[in-house]
Design a protein around this motif. Structure first.
Motif, PDB file in Angstrom:
ATOM      1  N   HIS A 116      57.001  29.983  41.102  1.00 31.16           N
ATOM      2  CA  HIS A 116      57.015  31.250  40.439  1.00 31.16           C
ATOM      3  C   HIS A 116      55.974  31.922  41.145  1.00 31.16           C
ATOM      4  CE1 HIS A 116      60.090  30.166  37.558  1.00 31.16           C
ATOM      5  NE2 HIS A 116      59.381  29.250  37.308  1.00 31.16           N
ATOM      6  N   LYS A 117      55.795  33.487  40.948  1.00 35.62           N
ATOM      7  CA  LYS A 117      54.865  34.187  41.249  1.00 35.62           C
ATOM      8  C   LYS A 117      53.923  34.407  40.116  1.00 35.62           C
ATOM      9  CE  LYS A 117      53.650  38.743  43.365  1.00 35.62           C
ATOM     10  NZ  LYS A 117      54.047  39.961  44.126  1.00 35.62           N
ATOM     11  N   VAL A 118      52.819  34.404  40.186  1.00 34.14           N
ATOM     12  CA  VAL A 118      52.025  34.483  38.973  1.00 34.14           C
ATOM     13  C   VAL A 118      50.475  35.340  39.408  1.00 34.14           C
ATOM     14  CG1 VAL A 118      50.594  33.280  37.072  1.00 34.14           C
ATOM     15  CG2 VAL A 118      52.762  32.149  38.267  1.00 34.14           C
ATOM     16  N   VAL A 119      50.336  36.384  38.622  1.00 33.40           N
ATOM     17  CA  VAL A 119      48.891  36.919  38.738  1.00 33.40           C
ATOM     18  C   VAL A 119      48.381  37.142  37.391  1.00 33.40           C
ATOM     19  CG1 VAL A 119      49.783  38.360  40.860  1.00 33.40           C
ATOM     20  CG2 VAL A 119      49.843  39.300  38.654  1.00 33.40           C
ATOM     21  N   VAL A 120      47.115  37.399  37.213  1.00 28.32           N
ATOM     22  CA  VAL A 120      46.355  37.432  36.056  1.00 28.32           C
ATOM     23  C   VAL A 120      45.485  38.625  36.317  1.00 28.32           C
ATOM     24  CG1 VAL A 120      44.461  36.361  34.649  1.00 28.32           C
ATOM     25  CG2 VAL A 120      46.107  34.848  36.026  1.00 28.32           C
ATOM     26  N   ILE A 121      45.578  39.291  35.055  1.00 32.08           N
ATOM     27  CA  ILE A 121      44.733  40.595  34.923  1.00 32.08           C
ATOM     28  C   ILE A 121      43.845  40.169  33.569  1.00 32.08           C
ATOM     29  CG2 ILE A 121      44.865  43.032  34.192  1.00 32.08           C
ATOM     30  CD1 ILE A 121      47.587  43.097  35.205  1.00 32.08           C
ATOM     31  N   THR A 122      42.502  40.537  33.811  1.00 31.99           N
ATOM     32  CA  THR A 122      41.436  40.592  32.782  1.00 31.99           C
ATOM     33  C   THR A 122      40.470  41.616  33.001  1.00 31.99           C
ATOM     34  OG1 THR A 122      39.909  38.897  31.776  1.00 31.99           O
ATOM     35  CG2 THR A 122      40.068  38.854  34.189  1.00 31.99           C
ATOM     36  N   HIS A 123      39.581  41.621  32.388  1.00 36.57           N
ATOM     37  CA  HIS A 123      38.523  42.712  32.607  1.00 36.57           C
ATOM     38  C   HIS A 123      37.393  42.242  33.548  1.00 36.57           C
ATOM     39  CE1 HIS A 123      35.637  40.582  29.867  1.00 36.57           C
ATOM     40  NE2 HIS A 123      36.560  40.667  28.995  1.00 36.57           N
ATOM     41  N   MET A 124      36.528  43.188  33.970  1.00 37.86           N
ATOM     42  CA  MET A 124      35.496  42.612  34.930  1.00 37.86           C
ATOM     43  C   MET A 124      34.432  41.969  34.079  1.00 37.86           C
ATOM     44  SD  MET A 124      33.260  46.290  35.285  1.00 37.86           S
ATOM     45  CE  MET A 124      32.130  45.692  36.248  1.00 37.86           C
ATOM     46  N   TYR A 125      33.849  40.986  34.739  1.00 35.67           N
ATOM     47  CA  TYR A 125      32.791  40.165  34.152  1.00 35.67           C
ATOM     48  C   TYR A 125      31.417  40.192  35.057  1.00 35.67           C
ATOM     49  CZ  TYR A 125      35.683  37.407  31.050  1.00 35.67           C
ATOM     50  OH  TYR A 125      36.655  37.030  30.050  1.00 35.67           O
ATOM     51  N   ASN A 126      30.503  41.120  34.373  1.00 36.75           N
ATOM     52  CA  ASN A 126      29.358  41.551  35.125  1.00 36.75           C
ATOM     53  C   ASN A 126      29.533  42.317  36.757  1.00 36.75           C
ATOM     54  OD1 ASN A 126      27.561  40.502  33.245  1.00 36.75           O
ATOM     55  ND2 ASN A 126      27.804  38.308  34.015  1.00 36.75           N
ATOM     56  N   GLN A 127      29.137  41.623  37.742  1.00 34.96           N
ATOM     57  CA  GLN A 127      29.557  42.051  38.889  1.00 34.96           C
ATOM     58  C   GLN A 127      30.969  41.776  39.731  1.00 34.96           C
ATOM     59  OE1 GLN A 127      27.488  44.621  40.036  1.00 34.96           O
ATOM     60  NE2 GLN A 127      26.502  44.165  38.283  1.00 34.96           N
ATOM     61  N   ARG A 128      31.574  40.783  38.795  1.00 30.46           N
ATOM     62  CA  ARG A 128      32.663  40.208  39.507  1.00 30.46           C
ATOM     63  C   ARG A 128      33.933  41.439  39.082  1.00 30.46           C
ATOM     64  NH1 ARG A 128      35.390  34.478  39.536  1.00 30.46           N
ATOM     65  NH2 ARG A 128      32.905  33.894  39.542  1.00 30.46           N
ATOM     66  N   ASN A 129      34.402  42.185  39.800  1.00 34.17           N
ATOM     67  CA  ASN A 129      35.559  42.962  39.751  1.00 34.17           C
ATOM     68  C   ASN A 129      36.449  42.932  40.988  1.00 34.17           C
ATOM     69  OD1 ASN A 129      33.954  44.696  41.346  1.00 34.17           O
ATOM     70  ND2 ASN A 129      33.168  45.837  39.736  1.00 34.17           N
ATOM     71  N   GLY A 130      37.537  43.802  41.003  1.00 39.02           N
ATOM     72  CA  GLY A 130      38.476  43.910  41.868  1.00 39.02           C
ATOM     73  C   GLY A 130      39.462  42.586  41.889  1.00 39.02           C
ATOM     74  N   VAL A 131      39.734  42.232  43.377  1.00 36.76           N
ATOM     75  CA  VAL A 131      40.657  41.275  43.244  1.00 36.76           C
ATOM     76  C   VAL A 131      40.050  39.864  43.620  1.00 36.76           C
ATOM     77  CG1 VAL A 131      42.976  40.452  44.374  1.00 36.76           C
ATOM     78  CG2 VAL A 131      42.574  42.832  43.703  1.00 36.76           C
ATOM     79  N   ARG A 132      40.263  38.748  43.237  1.00 37.29           N
ATOM     80  CA  ARG A 132      39.963  37.577  43.454  1.00 37.29           C
ATOM     81  C   ARG A 132      41.013  36.354  43.604  1.00 37.29           C
ATOM     82  NH1 ARG A 132      34.152  36.951  42.796  1.00 37.29           N
ATOM     83  NH2 ARG A 132      33.069  39.033  42.704  1.00 37.29           N
ATOM     84  N   PHE A 133      40.793  35.498  44.636  1.00 34.59           N
ATOM     85  CA  PHE A 133      41.662  34.422  44.662  1.00 34.59           C
ATOM     86  C   PHE A 133      41.085  33.263  44.240  1.00 34.59           C
ATOM     87  CE2 PHE A 133      43.564  37.735  47.536  1.00 34.59           C
ATOM     88  CZ  PHE A 133      44.895  37.478  47.307  1.00 34.59           C
ATOM     89  N   MET A 134      42.131  32.428  43.361  1.00 36.13           N
ATOM     90  CA  MET A 134      41.602  31.034  42.786  1.00 36.13           C
ATOM     91  C   MET A 134      42.602  29.947  43.602  1.00 36.13           C
ATOM     92  SD  MET A 134      40.690  32.138  38.908  1.00 36.13           S
ATOM     93  CE  MET A 134      39.789  30.581  38.749  1.00 36.13           C
ATOM     94  N   THR A 135      42.568  28.689  43.085  1.00 38.52           N
ATOM     95  CA  THR A 135      42.911  27.770  43.629  1.00 38.52           C
ATOM     96  C   THR A 135      44.588  27.888  43.804  1.00 38.52           C
ATOM     97  OG1 THR A 135      41.426  26.305  42.400  1.00 38.52           O
ATOM     98  CG2 THR A 135      43.416  25.242  43.304  1.00 38.52           C
ATOM     99  N   ASN A 136      45.003  27.644  44.966  1.00 36.93           N
ATOM    100  CA  ASN A 136      46.618  27.627  45.238  1.00 36.93           C
ATOM    101  C   ASN A 136      47.027  29.364  45.479  1.00 36.93           C
ATOM    102  OD1 ASN A 136      47.211  24.874  45.491  1.00 36.93           O
ATOM    103  ND2 ASN A 136      47.058  24.665  43.302  1.00 36.93           N
ATOM    104  N   GLY A 137      46.064  30.124  45.523  1.00 34.86           N
ATOM    105  CA  GLY A 137      46.611  31.364  45.910  1.00 34.86           C
ATOM    106  C   GLY A 137      46.693  32.090  44.602  1.00 34.86           C
ATOM    107  N   LEU A 138      46.409  31.587  43.538  1.00 34.59           N
ATOM    108  CA  LEU A 138      46.329  32.447  42.258  1.00 34.59           C
ATOM    109  C   LEU A 138      45.575  33.773  42.291  1.00 34.59           C
ATOM    110  CD1 LEU A 138      47.132  32.958  39.387  1.00 34.59           C
ATOM    111  CD2 LEU A 138      45.378  31.479  38.545  1.00 34.59           C
ATOM    112  N   LYS A 139      46.285  34.858  42.233  1.00 29.66           N
ATOM    113  CA  LYS A 139      45.677  36.264  42.233  1.00 29.66           C
ATOM    114  C   LYS A 139      45.116  36.736  41.089  1.00 29.66           C
ATOM    115  CE  LYS A 139      47.165  39.274  45.266  1.00 29.66           C
ATOM    116  NZ  LYS A 139      48.041  40.415  45.625  1.00 29.66           N
TER     117      LYS A 139
END
Length: 450
Positions: free
Chosen positions: A42-65
Motif C-alpha cells: 500500500h501507499k502510506v503517507v503521514v501528516i503531523t505538525h512541525m516539531y521545533n525546526q523539523r518541518n516540510g517533507v521527510r522520508f523515513m524507513t522504507n520510503g515512508l513520507k
C-alpha cells in the motif's frame, strides 16, 4: 511475502498530532502499522505538525513520507483547533498524494479531528483509531467527548485498541451501529525487544519503570511505594525512565529518604534505547490510573521481565495471569504485589525469559495488526456511504442541539472556504506525487531512504 499481499491497494494518509520525534504509544503504533502496510504494497503517507525546526517533507524507513506541516503545537503537543486554517495545506497534500483513505489517530489529536472534516468534504473514506479512555463527568472529558462524537458521526469506521476501549468509545461517541466499531490491539516488535539475562545484575533486584511521569500514569502511587519497598528490601533498586511534571516528586522522595544509590532517574530516553533499559531489570512496574492498552507492558514482557501493573482499563486483556500480577491502584496493594514478585524472583518461581519472549512473539505481531486493519480498509472501500454535504450535516443531528448548530456552522464555513480554495488553486493544477514509498521499497538496494 508476495503471496500474502492483497490485490486491492490503498493510498492511506495517517494523521495525528503525535508522531516522531515525539515518543509514545500512538507514535509507535502509527510508525509500525505504516511500515507493515508499506510491506503489503500500500501507499502510506503521514501528516503531523512541525516539531521545533523539523518541518516540510521527510522520508523515513522504507520510503515512508512524512509531512511536517508548518503549524506549531498549542498545548500538550496538539495544535490549536481551528479547522479552517489547516484546510488549504491538508487539501493540497490529500490531492497531491492521491489519497483514497484517511486514518486518524487519537481522540486527543486536534489535527486528526480537523482532517476528518476536510476528507469528508473531499469525498475520501475515513477510519479513526482511538487509543485512550475518557471519563464522562469532568469538563475536559465532556468537551473532548462532544468533539469525538461529531468526528465519529462522519467516520466510516472506528478501531479501538482493546475491548474496554471499545465500550468506552461506543458510549462517548454515541455510536449508533455496533458494526461500525472494531477491536484491533496494539503489538510489539519482538525482534527488537529480546531478553538478555546477562544484562541484569545477579546480586540485586532491579524494578524498572518506563513511563511519562504525569498524574494519569500514577506517578503519585509510584512515589508512595518506592520508599516502602527500599526500606523493606535492601537488595532492591529502582530504574526509572521517563520525564514529566511529576518527576520533581520522585526527586524529592529521593532526597528525603536518602535513596540516591537506590533510585536511578534516566529522564526521557530515545525509543531505540528502551530495550537496553528494560533488560537491566527483573520486574516491570506500571502504576497507571487509566490505560486503554499499555504497549510498554508488552515490551517489558517480551524482554522477559515479570510485570506488576494496576488493574485498570484494558490492561487485564493484555497478558495471561502467569506473566502479569494485577492489583488495585492503591499503595498498599501495589506494595503487596511487588513483594510477591520479589519473592518469585528470589525463588526462581517464574517463567523463563526466553519462554515468555516466544509466547509474546506468537501472541502479538504488527504484521497481523496490518492484515486486520487492511480488512477494515477493504470493508470501508466497499461501503456505499453518501458523501453529499446534506448527508454529512444530517449525521450531526445526534450531537445534540447546541453541538449540531455549532458543528454545522463550522462545517459549512469549511465548505465555503474549500470552494474558494478550489477556485484559486484548482485540483487539476496540483502536481501529483509519485509513489515514492513503493519505489523506495523496491529499489532499497540502490536508494537509501532511511
Amino acid at each position: 511475502m508476495a503471496s500474502e499481499k492483497t490485490k486491492r491497494k490503498h493510498s492511506i494518509c495517517m494523521v495525528s498530532d503525535f508522531f516522531y520525534p515525539n515518543m509514545g504509544g500512538v507514535e509507535g503504533h502509527i510508525f509500525q502499522l505504516s511500515q507493515c502496510l508499506l510491506e503489503r504494497g500500500h501507499k502510506v503517507v503521514v501528516i503531523t505538525h512541525m516539531y521545533n525546526q523539523r518541518n516540510g517533507v521527510r522520508f523515513m524507513t522504507n520510503g515512508l513520507k512524512v509531512y511536517y506541516i508548518p503549524v506549531v503545537p498549542f498545548y500538550n503537543q496538539c495544535i490549536l483547533p481551528t479547522i479552517l486554517t489547516t484546510l488549504p495545506i491538508i487539501r493540497d497534500i490529500l490531492i497531491r498524494e492521491q489519497i483514497t483513505l484517511v486514518h486518524g489517530h487519537s481522540a486527543f489529536s486536534a489535527l486528526a479531528e480537523e482532517t476528518l472534516y476536510h476528507a469528508k468534504l473531499l469525498g475520501i473514506k475515513i477510519v479513526y483509531t482511538d487509543h485512550s479512555l475518557f471519563g464522562f463527568a469532568d469538563l475536559s472529558s465532556i468537551l473532548t467527548n462532544k468533539l469525538l462524537e461529531c468526528g465519529m458521526s462522519i467516520s466510516d469506521h472506528v478501531i479501538c485498541v482493546s475491548n474496554t476501549c471499545r465500550e468506552n468509545t461506543f458510549l462517548r461517541a454515541n455510536i449508533q451501529d455496533p458494526r461500525k466499531i472494531s477491536v484491533i490491539p496494539n503489538a510489539v516488535d519482538s525482534s527488537i525487544f529480546t531478553p538478555d539475562p546477562d544484562a541484569a545484575p545477579k546480586d540485586r533486584i532491579v524494578i524498572v519503570v518506563v513511563s511519562r511521569l504525569v498524574y494519569r500514569k500514577g506517578t503519585d502511587l509510584l512515589v508512595g511505594i518506592i520508599p516502602e519497598i527500599c526500606k523493606k528490601y535492601s537488595e532492591v533498586d529502582f530504574l526509572i525512565a521517563g520525564n514529566g511534571p511529576k518527576m520533581v516528586l520522585i526527586e524529592e522522595a529521593k532526597e528525603r529518604h536518602k535513596l540516591h544509590d537506590r533510585i536511578t532517574l534516566l529522564g526521557s530516553i530515545p525509543n531505540q534505547n528502551v530495550r537496553n533499559c528494560l533488560v537491566k531489570g527483573h520486574i516491570f512496574l506500571n502504576t497507571s490510573l487509566t490505560e486503554a492498552f499499555c504497549i510498554a507492558i508488552l515490551e517489558a514482557a517480551s524482554c522477559g521481565l515479570q510485570v506488576v501493573s494496576t488493574k485498570v482499563g484494558g490492561i487485564p486483556e493484555i497478558l495471561p495471569d502467569s506473566m502479569i500480577t494485577l492489583c488495585t491502584p492503591s499503595i498498599p496493594d501495589l506494595i503487596q504485589k511487588v513483594e510477591i514478585s520479589i519473592q518469585r524472583i528470589k525463588s526462581g518461581d517464574r517463567i523463563k525469559s526466553l519462554e515468555m519472549h516466544n509466547e509474546i512473539k506468537n501472541m502479538y505481531n504488527w504484521r497481523d495488526v496490518a492484515k486486520r486493519t487492511e480488512r477494515v480498509y477493504d470493508m470501508v472501500a466497499d461501503s456505499k456511504s453518501e458523501n453529499s454535504l446534506i448527508e454529512a450535516i444530517l449525521k450531526f443531528r445526534r450531537c445534540g442541539y447546541i453541538g449540531f448548530f455549532v458543528i454545522t456552522f463550522v462545517f459549512l464555513a469549511n465548505f465555503f472556504l474549500l470552494m474558494i480554495v478550489e477556485y484559486f488553486n484548482p485540483r487539476d493544477k496540483i502536481d501529483l506525487a509519485p509513489d515514492v514509498s513503493n519505489y523506495g521499497r523496491r529499489k532499497s538496494k540502490t536508494h537509501n531512504l532511511d
